[in-house]
Design a protein around this motif. Structure first.
Motif, PDB file in Angstrom:
ATOM      1  N   LEU A   1      11.564   2.868 -17.071  1.00 42.47           N
ATOM      2  CA  LEU A   1      10.590   3.886 -16.700  1.00 42.47           C
ATOM      3  C   LEU A   1      10.300   4.829 -17.853  1.00 42.47           C
ATOM      4  CD1 LEU A   1      11.750   4.832 -13.104  1.00 42.47           C
ATOM      5  CD2 LEU A   1       9.799   3.421 -13.756  1.00 42.47           C
ATOM      6  N   ALA A   2       9.025   5.050 -18.113  1.00 40.40           N
ATOM      7  CA  ALA A   2       8.603   6.054 -19.082  1.00 40.40           C
ATOM      8  C   ALA A   2       8.855   7.442 -18.501  1.00 40.40           C
ATOM      9  CB  ALA A   2       7.120   5.868 -19.385  1.00 40.40           C
ATOM     10  N   PRO A   3       8.831   8.474 -19.340  1.00 41.07           N
ATOM     11  CA  PRO A   3       8.954   9.836 -18.801  1.00 41.07           C
ATOM     12  C   PRO A   3       7.920  10.067 -17.698  1.00 41.07           C
ATOM     13  CG  PRO A   3       9.108   9.871 -21.184  1.00 41.07           C
ATOM     14  CD  PRO A   3       8.732   8.463 -20.812  1.00 41.07           C
ATOM     15  N   GLY A   4       8.398  10.584 -16.579  1.00 42.28           N
ATOM     16  CA  GLY A   4       7.523  10.777 -15.435  1.00 42.28           C
ATOM     17  C   GLY A   4       7.300   9.519 -14.624  1.00 42.28           C
ATOM     18  N   GLY A   5       7.979   8.428 -14.994  1.00 43.48           N
ATOM     19  CA  GLY A   5       7.800   7.164 -14.291  1.00 43.48           C
ATOM     20  C   GLY A   5       8.433   7.173 -12.917  1.00 43.48           C
ATOM     21  N   ARG A   6       7.978   6.258 -12.056  1.00 38.19           N
ATOM     22  CA  ARG A   6       8.480   6.155 -10.690  1.00 38.19           C
ATOM     23  C   ARG A   6       8.834   4.701 -10.387  1.00 38.19           C
ATOM     24  NH1 ARG A   6       3.877   7.792 -12.560  1.00 38.19           N
ATOM     25  NH2 ARG A   6       2.524   7.141 -10.827  1.00 38.19           N
ATOM     26  N   MET A   7       9.973   4.515  -9.766  1.00 39.69           N
ATOM     27  CA  MET A   7      10.388   3.181  -9.339  1.00 39.69           C
ATOM     28  C   MET A   7      10.436   3.156  -7.823  1.00 39.69           C
ATOM     29  SD  MET A   7      13.805   1.051 -10.423  1.00 39.69           S
ATOM     30  CE  MET A   7      14.137  -0.590  -9.780  1.00 39.69           C
TER      31      MET A   7
ATOM     32  N   GLY B   1      18.156  11.872 -10.514  1.00 33.48           N
ATOM     33  CA  GLY B   1      17.554  11.272 -11.694  1.00 33.48           C
ATOM     34  C   GLY B   1      16.225  11.891 -12.055  1.00 33.48           C
ATOM     35  N   SER B   2      15.944  11.951 -13.376  1.00 32.62           N
ATOM     36  CA  SER B   2      14.646  12.424 -13.834  1.00 32.62           C
ATOM     37  C   SER B   2      13.599  11.339 -13.696  1.00 32.62           C
ATOM     38  CB  SER B   2      14.739  12.878 -15.295  1.00 32.62           C
ATOM     39  OG  SER B   2      15.129  11.797 -16.131  1.00 32.62           O
ATOM     40  N   ARG B   3      14.026  10.080 -13.693  1.00 32.87           N
ATOM     41  CA  ARG B   3      13.118   8.959 -13.453  1.00 32.87           C
ATOM     42  C   ARG B   3      13.305   8.563 -11.996  1.00 32.87           C
ATOM     43  NH1 ARG B   3      14.943   6.066 -19.071  1.00 32.87           N
ATOM     44  NH2 ARG B   3      13.905   7.524 -20.448  1.00 32.87           N
TER      45      ARG B   3
ATOM     46  N   GLY C   1      -5.102   3.273 -15.167  1.00 34.17           N
ATOM     47  CA  GLY C   1      -4.625   3.317 -16.542  1.00 34.17           C
ATOM     48  C   GLY C   1      -3.122   3.266 -16.682  1.00 34.17           C
ATOM     49  N   GLU C   2      -2.373   3.469 -15.592  1.00 31.18           N
ATOM     50  CA  GLU C   2      -0.916   3.416 -15.694  1.00 31.18           C
ATOM     51  C   GLU C   2      -0.436   1.978 -15.791  1.00 31.18           C
ATOM     52  OE1 GLU C   2       1.131   7.288 -13.910  1.00 31.18           O
ATOM     53  OE2 GLU C   2       0.441   5.932 -12.325  1.00 31.18           O
ATOM     54  N   ARG C   3       0.755   1.811 -16.373  1.00 26.74           N
ATOM     55  CA  ARG C   3       1.360   0.490 -16.509  1.00 26.74           C
ATOM     56  C   ARG C   3       2.266   0.231 -15.300  1.00 26.74           C
ATOM     57  NH1 ARG C   3       4.280  -1.434 -21.504  1.00 26.74           N
ATOM     58  NH2 ARG C   3       3.635  -3.419 -20.537  1.00 26.74           N
ATOM     59  N   LEU C   4       2.039  -0.885 -14.653  1.00 23.30           N
ATOM     60  CA  LEU C   4       2.773  -1.262 -13.443  1.00 23.30           C
ATOM     61  C   LEU C   4       3.520  -2.564 -13.680  1.00 23.30           C
ATOM     62  CD1 LEU C   4       3.411  -1.323 -10.339  1.00 23.30           C
ATOM     63  CD2 LEU C   4       1.188  -2.462 -10.059  1.00 23.30           C
ATOM     64  N   LEU C   5       4.816  -2.577 -13.365  1.00 32.03           N
ATOM     65  CA  LEU C   5       5.615  -3.800 -13.380  1.00 32.03           C
ATOM     66  C   LEU C   5       5.917  -4.191 -11.947  1.00 32.03           C
ATOM     67  CD1 LEU C   5       7.369  -5.976 -14.817  1.00 32.03           C
ATOM     68  CD2 LEU C   5       9.274  -4.349 -14.684  1.00 32.03           C
ATOM     69  N   VAL C   6       5.611  -5.429 -11.572  1.00 31.15           N
ATOM     70  CA  VAL C   6       5.906  -5.944 -10.237  1.00 31.15           C
ATOM     71  C   VAL C   6       6.955  -7.037 -10.370  1.00 31.15           C
ATOM     72  CG1 VAL C   6       5.016  -7.016  -8.149  1.00 31.15           C
ATOM     73  CG2 VAL C   6       3.562  -5.438  -9.455  1.00 31.15           C
ATOM     74  N   ARG C   7       8.137  -6.790  -9.809  1.00 35.27           N
ATOM     75  CA  ARG C   7       9.179  -7.831  -9.748  1.00 35.27           C
ATOM     76  C   ARG C   7       9.000  -8.623  -8.457  1.00 35.27           C
ATOM     77  NH1 ARG C   7      15.120  -6.291  -9.971  1.00 35.27           N
ATOM     78  NH2 ARG C   7      15.275  -8.480 -10.653  1.00 35.27           N
TER      79      ARG C   7
ATOM     80  N   ILE D   1       0.837  -1.202   0.000  1.00 35.63           N
ATOM     81  CA  ILE D   1       0.000   0.000   0.000  1.00 35.63           C
ATOM     82  C   ILE D   1       0.873   1.254   0.000  1.00 35.63           C
ATOM     83  CG2 ILE D   1      -1.691   1.337   1.313  1.00 35.63           C
ATOM     84  CD1 ILE D   1      -2.764  -1.341   2.386  1.00 35.63           C
ATOM     85  N   THR D   2       1.864   1.285   0.883  1.00 34.84           N
ATOM     86  CA  THR D   2       2.750   2.446   0.948  1.00 34.84           C
ATOM     87  C   THR D   2       3.466   2.648  -0.382  1.00 34.84           C
ATOM     88  OG1 THR D   2       3.095   2.140   3.318  1.00 34.84           O
ATOM     89  CG2 THR D   2       4.720   3.470   2.144  1.00 34.84           C
ATOM     90  N   ALA D   3       3.954   1.563  -0.971  1.00 33.86           N
ATOM     91  CA  ALA D   3       4.713   1.660  -2.212  1.00 33.86           C
ATOM     92  C   ALA D   3       3.870   2.219  -3.352  1.00 33.86           C
ATOM     93  CB  ALA D   3       5.272   0.289  -2.594  1.00 33.86           C
ATOM     94  N   LEU D   4       2.687   1.668  -3.550  1.00 33.46           N
ATOM     95  CA  LEU D   4       1.884   2.046  -4.720  1.00 33.46           C
ATOM     96  C   LEU D   4       1.035   3.287  -4.473  1.00 33.46           C
ATOM     97  CD1 LEU D   4       0.707  -1.453  -6.028  1.00 33.46           C
ATOM     98  CD2 LEU D   4       2.678  -0.082  -6.740  1.00 33.46           C
ATOM     99  N   ARG D   5       0.387   3.353  -3.332  1.00 36.02           N
ATOM    100  CA  ARG D   5      -0.511   4.483  -3.066  1.00 36.02           C
ATOM    101  C   ARG D   5       0.243   5.736  -2.673  1.00 36.02           C
ATOM    102  NH1 ARG D   5      -4.092   4.484   2.322  1.00 36.02           N
ATOM    103  NH2 ARG D   5      -2.010   5.029   3.105  1.00 36.02           N
ATOM    104  N   ASP D   6       1.213   5.611  -1.769  1.00 32.83           N
ATOM    105  CA  ASP D   6       1.845   6.786  -1.171  1.00 32.83           C
ATOM    106  C   ASP D   6       3.129   7.206  -1.873  1.00 32.83           C
ATOM    107  OD1 ASP D   6      -0.221   6.567   0.660  1.00 32.83           O
ATOM    108  OD2 ASP D   6       0.995   5.481   2.125  1.00 32.83           O
ATOM    109  N   LYS D   7       3.982   6.248  -2.225  1.00 30.84           N
ATOM    110  CA  LYS D   7       5.267   6.589  -2.847  1.00 30.84           C
ATOM    111  C   LYS D   7       5.137   6.793  -4.356  1.00 30.84           C
ATOM    112  CE  LYS D   7       7.532   6.256   1.042  1.00 30.84           C
ATOM    113  NZ  LYS D   7       8.158   7.439   1.685  1.00 30.84           N
ATOM    114  N   ALA D   8       4.520   5.830  -5.059  1.00 28.38           N
ATOM    115  CA  ALA D   8       4.383   5.949  -6.513  1.00 28.38           C
ATOM    116  C   ALA D   8       3.175   6.777  -6.919  1.00 28.38           C
ATOM    117  CB  ALA D   8       4.286   4.561  -7.136  1.00 28.38           C
TER     118      ALA D   8
END
Length: 319
Positions: free
Chosen positions: A227-233, A257-259, A148-154, A136-143
């Motif tokens: 990461l696409a432009p504006g992407g977050r890891m 970094g810009s990403r 509609g966004e594309r999410l990759l989960v390792r 929850i913290t990672a996706l909701r709060d940090k990212a």
């Protein structure tokens, strides 16, 4: 009381079931009878001595304890705690200031690190889900992921990854999952739109993503390039054998970094657990349990997690 202990850093075999004093519900603490706990990656590094600068300070010498999250019932309140009472079914985590120790019959923790467990959910199964607060913290709060966004989960079939796949779906993202071949069916069932075997599909075989959630901690630069432009890891792990290199990469990318890359270490409080309870009761997420081990098999549980290929969580049944 019974507890998982180890007297030296080393492989899983250093772990054993021993006895320690039972904690008390002192002022500002809640005493919980633990029914189950789960095994997390940070505990493996702690036991192996890879983060001894941290565990040495928190553990105050040997024998050391293990276990972060837990599910159980409140036995006693050291001070009034709004919304909590004796007999309540709860889940929570050991606060960072206390270090490890939830793989035991009882824990005493501040009420802000507890919440009511989901109604109707078995407490052994519930113990597989507290790591979901990290997702929850990672996706909701940090990212701050949006529909509609594309999410990759390792590491999509692991304890955090399996929740992240479900959350990504609930948040309206298009989810791509990387997992072992035998777990691709699981991550598709959890909601992944695409699922690939990480052994045969590398970063060069994947497209661009708005959000990358890394629960593995290796090949940091290669996945950052996706990461696409504006992407977050968001990364919640790092290579335990190359800690300084991993952290320097994260720091440099975050600052320059810009990403942008976010790294964090979870220390969830009641708000996050309340949200986790809500999501579970609504059916948006469910626990995934690989194997339930008795406390006496704590070494086996660590050994199994280290072997990889996990489907959700290895859970320790306490009582």
């Amino acid at each position: 009381m019974r507890a998982a202990l180890y007297d030296r850093y080393g492989p899983p075999d250093v772990l054993y079931e021993g006895r320690v004093p039972k904690p008390v519900a002192g002022p500002g603490l809640v005493l919980v009878r633990v029914r189950a706990a789960s095994v997390n990656g940070g505990e493996l590094m702690g036991r192996a001595g890879k983060v001894r600068l941290v565990t040495g300070l928190a553990g105050r010498g040997f024998p050391k304890r293990t276990g972060v999250d837990f599910a159980g019932e409140i036995v006693a309140l050291g001070s009034p705690a709004p919304g909590l009472k004796e007999g309540d079914r709860v889940w929570g985590v050991m606060p960072r200031s206390q270090g490890f120790g939830s793989a035991a019959e009882y824990v005493a923790v501040p009420p802000r690190h507890l919440a009511l467990a989901p109604a109707g959910l078995d407490l052994v199964a519930a113990a597989a889900l507290p790591a979901g607060t990290t997702a929850i913290t990672a996706l909701r709060d940090k990212a701050r992921i949006t529909a509609g966004e594309r999410l990759l989960v390792r590491g999509a079939s692991g304890g955090v990854g399996s929740v992240a796949v479900q959350l990504g779906r609930a948040y309206g993202a298009r989810v791509t999952a990387l997992a072992g071949a035998k777990n691709l069916d699981l991550v598709r069932e959890l909601g992944a739109d695409e699922a690939f075997d990480y052994r045969t599909t590398g970063p060069a075989d994947l497209g661009r993503f708005d959000v990358v959630l890394d629960t593995v901690g290796t090949e940091f630069r290669a996945y950052r390039r996706l990461l696409a432009p504006g992407g977050r890891m968001v990364t919640i792990s790092f290579d335990g054998d190359h800690i300084l290199t991993s952290l320097s990469c994260i720091l440099a990318s975050t600052v320059f970094g810009s990403r942008r890359v976010r790294f964090f270490s979870g220390n969830p409080t009641r708000e996050l657990f309340d949200e986790l309870t809500r999501l579970t009761e609504s059916g948006a997420i469910r626990p995934v349990v690989d194997t339930v081990h008795p406390l006496a098999d704590i070494a086996g549980a660590h050994r199994a997690l280290e072997a990889g290929g996990v489907r959700g969580k290895h859970v320790i049944r306490i009582g």
